[in-house]
Design an enzyme around this catalytic site. Sequence first.
Site, PDB file in Angstrom:
ATOM      1  N   GLU A 256       0.890  -1.164   0.000  1.00 42.67           N
ATOM      2  CA  GLU A 256       0.000   0.000   0.000  1.00 42.67           C
ATOM      3  C   GLU A 256       0.924   1.209   0.000  1.00 42.67           C
ATOM      4  O   GLU A 256       1.504   1.546   1.017  1.00 42.67           O
ATOM      5  CB  GLU A 256      -0.908  -0.068   1.238  1.00 42.67           C
ATOM      6  CG  GLU A 256      -2.187   0.686   1.057  1.00 42.67           C
ATOM      7  CD  GLU A 256      -2.068   2.114   1.517  1.00 42.67           C
ATOM      8  OE1 GLU A 256      -1.694   2.962   0.669  1.00 42.67           O
ATOM      9  OE2 GLU A 256      -2.322   2.386   2.687  1.00 42.67           O
ATOM     10  N   CYS A 290      -1.872   9.084   2.646  1.00 43.81           N
ATOM     11  CA  CYS A 290      -1.629   8.666   1.260  1.00 43.81           C
ATOM     12  C   CYS A 290      -2.859   8.885   0.392  1.00 43.81           C
ATOM     13  O   CYS A 290      -2.767   8.805  -0.830  1.00 43.81           O
ATOM     14  CB  CYS A 290      -1.182   7.211   1.232  1.00 43.81           C
ATOM     15  SG  CYS A 290      -2.283   6.154   2.158  1.00 43.81           S
TER      16      CYS A 290
END
Length: 480
Positions: A256, A290
């Site tokens: 990720e 993010c």
Amino acid sequence: NLSQLKNQSLIKQSSFVNGSWLSSKNSFDVVNPFNNESLLQVDDIEITQVEDAVSAAKSAQQAWQSTTAYERAAQLKKWGELLTENLDDLALLLTLEQGKPLAEARGEIKYGISYIEWFCEEAKRVYGDTIPALSNSQQVIVTKHPVGVVAAITPWNFPNAMNTRKAAAALAAGCCFIVKPSELTPLSALAMAELSLQAGIPKGVFNVVVGTNAKAIGEVLTTHADIAKFSFTGSTAVGKLLTQQAASTVKRVSMELGGNAPFIVFDDADLEAAATGLIAAKFRNAGQTCVCANRIYLAESIKQPFLAIFTEKLKQLTQGNGLNDVQLGPLINQAAIDKVTELVDTALSEGAHIHYQGEASATGYPATILTNCNNTMEIAQNEIFGPVATIFSFDNEQSAINLANDTEYGLAAYFYSQNINRIMRAANQLKFGMLGINEGIISNAAAPFGGVKQSGYGREGSKVGLDDYLETKYLCLGNL
Ligand code: ADP
């Protein structure tokens, strides 16, 4: 400071391996990013101790995977309940080591717990298949099994939730787990380890290794033959390196990685809702997530009215110590401030204008709106990871979608429109793993979190979240 925690047993100073707290020769300071004062000295793990953690997890693996899903769920449930009981302390600890406003820290702990709750239920729904066979004398069955020992490396921006998201899935699936949290924010993970102990999770099942030598620890966790799977959340650069390392033993890998989220406001959008969504998507955790909006594309015709509403809302946010009633905390460290400063300075030299800039605490970066941005600028191709909103404009729907897709990343994207046809056209064309449509906050344990392109692969949470931790076995029974 740490003396404000009601439950002092949550303050831990060393790695947690095989149900015990290790001591090591060297130590390092964990610092409060708001004032750069040391909060605590934590033992810096030695590499042989990381190897011990792998042995401990390997030894515990057989017994853990032999428990029923119901037994594992009960233990995880207890762990989640203890996190809930200690929510105030865990949030305080999180704000002290990470800097985010206390309200956000509380939100993160609840979000972290939601993954534990989710995966204790999902553990009971690991279904296999029976498949029509090629002949009546055969039967075809598919079963699911835990992959084995899982190792993970997690970042500093969500010190609680990035751990529970991986740990709860691994444990629920029947995998023993070793996590290396960021050396900037190890205390939240250590507090969770203490609560895992109190919850009765067997020794060796959940291990936390803390240390400053990320490279060497990472090498063990990505190359050790006894680790079956490696899961990482962090930057794309480090993710590429770790993926390469994990190839040496063909480990299963989940990544990720970074994002570069576009936020498109079409000319038919509800501007008030879009501005509210943008404040959340851009300024949460001072822009250090993010999935933060990184490039804001405004239709020419609504640009001025939207900017007026958005700027007004931004002016309401205050910056300072996360323990006070502020909406923006500090950035994680000076290197983070320097990186944002450099990106903004370069953008200004490339033709961007400062439309608004607020005041900042000494360790923060001022909330900033930059206008006149374009996709060739460095700031458009990099994750800003700070409270800087970059404004771009577009003249038609297709060009907005093309500009939004013009990035090597593919994690989250956001857009606002009231036209269902346009919504579906945009949703089909945007190359991102997650879309916020008329919505600025999308995280949810029941939904699949993850990216495409260089934002990584694998999905966390949701009904597919256990798949990353399970092997599929095909049984062909013949001569029946
Ligand atoms: P961020 O931008 O979130 O700091 P990083 O990828 O640098 O992203 O850090 C995420 C995690 O990766 C942290 O736990 C950090 O210690 C770890 N890390 C950084 N560099 C390496 C490396 N070379 N090998 C293994 N882990 C690393």
